[in-house]
Design a protein around this motif. Structure first.
Motif: not given
Length: 258
Positions: A227-245
């Motif tokens: 999981d990543q949580h960041m701020d892009m010039r005032g806009t919050p963003g996130a990437n959430k990744v799941l891996f398996g198999e």
């Protein structure tokens, strides 16, 4: 990172690694991608789950031991990523690819916050990156050159987190019934250059100076959740990744035109 016309995905999708910084997809600004194909013939770990819980001491391991040599052991995995902007889901990427090596894989990227929405299918092969727009009838494959640094090391991310100090070690949990070690901390954007150069360039261009990162690894040093949580010039963003198999490295050939 890729290049697509979908600005929202371009804004925050990473390797995500993966989501994101390990795949190619065409985009007007450095953007996002992901993989899709048949599941591994002999999975060696259960698919990751979004929920975590304490696990018995019998399943405990130290992250340093799990990561020792893990970066030299490429593998294939199924992956699903969610990209969020300002607290809203903007896109999903899903599929299958090879990790801890030069990335190849098959993937789909779909927008989820607008109509009619984007639906891209991509195949990253050894000889190039192939893309087609599935949201349009009659979409055909277009070949594009692949980037020389189309690779992200999730082992490298875990090592960066450990290097931030003892506070990064959050302890043992479970993801989908699999014992995992939870690592967490804040990474400066320039720290990422050594393990994920394309994401470093993409995020820095968007004004990202650093991000909060949570990572769950198994006893073999493979990432089950990132999981990543960041701020892009005032806009919050996130990437959430799941891996398996998880399984042996697979071959992803160029698609046949049809």
């Amino acid at each position: 990172m890729p290049r697509t016309t979908f600005v929202a995905v371009a804004a925050v999708a990473v390797a995500l690694s993966a989501l994101a910084g390990c795949k190619d997809t065409p985009n007007s600004k450095d953007g996002a991608p992901v993989p899709i194909s048949a599941p591994a013939s002999a999975p060696t770990s259960a698919p990751a789950s979004a929920s975590a819980s304490a696990v018995p001491v019998a399943g405990a391991f130290e992250p340093e031991a799990a990561l020792a040599g893990a970066g030299k052991k490429p593998y294939a995995a199924t992956m699903k990523a969610t990209t969020e902007l300002a607290g809203r889901e903007a896109a999903t990427t899903s599929g299958r690819g090879n990790f801890e090596t030069v990335f190849t894989g098959r993937m789909e990227v779909r927008s989820t916050d607008s109509a009619p929405g984007m639906w891209l299918e991509t195949v990253t092969a050894v000889d190039g990156n192939y893309v087609r727009d599935r949201s349009r009838a009659g979409g055909t494959w277009v070949k594009m050159p692949r980037a020389a640094d189309n690779q992200a090391s999730y082992v490298g991310y875990a090592e960066l987190l450990l290097a931030t100090g003892p506070s990064a070690k959050k302890g043992m949990e479970a993801q989908g019934g699999v014992p995992v070690y939870h690592l967490a901390g804040r990474l400066d954007i320039d720290q990422v250059a050594s393990v994920d150069p394309r994401t470093h360039r993409s995020m820095k261009a968007k004004g990202v100076t650093g991000f909060d990162c949570d990572q769950w690894i198994d006893s073999q040093g493979r990432t089950l959740r990132f999981d990543q949580h960041m701020d892009m010039r005032g806009t919050p963003g996130a990437n959430k990744v799941l891996f398996g198999e998880f399984g042996p490295v697979e071959t992803f050939d160029a698609p046949v035109a049809r």
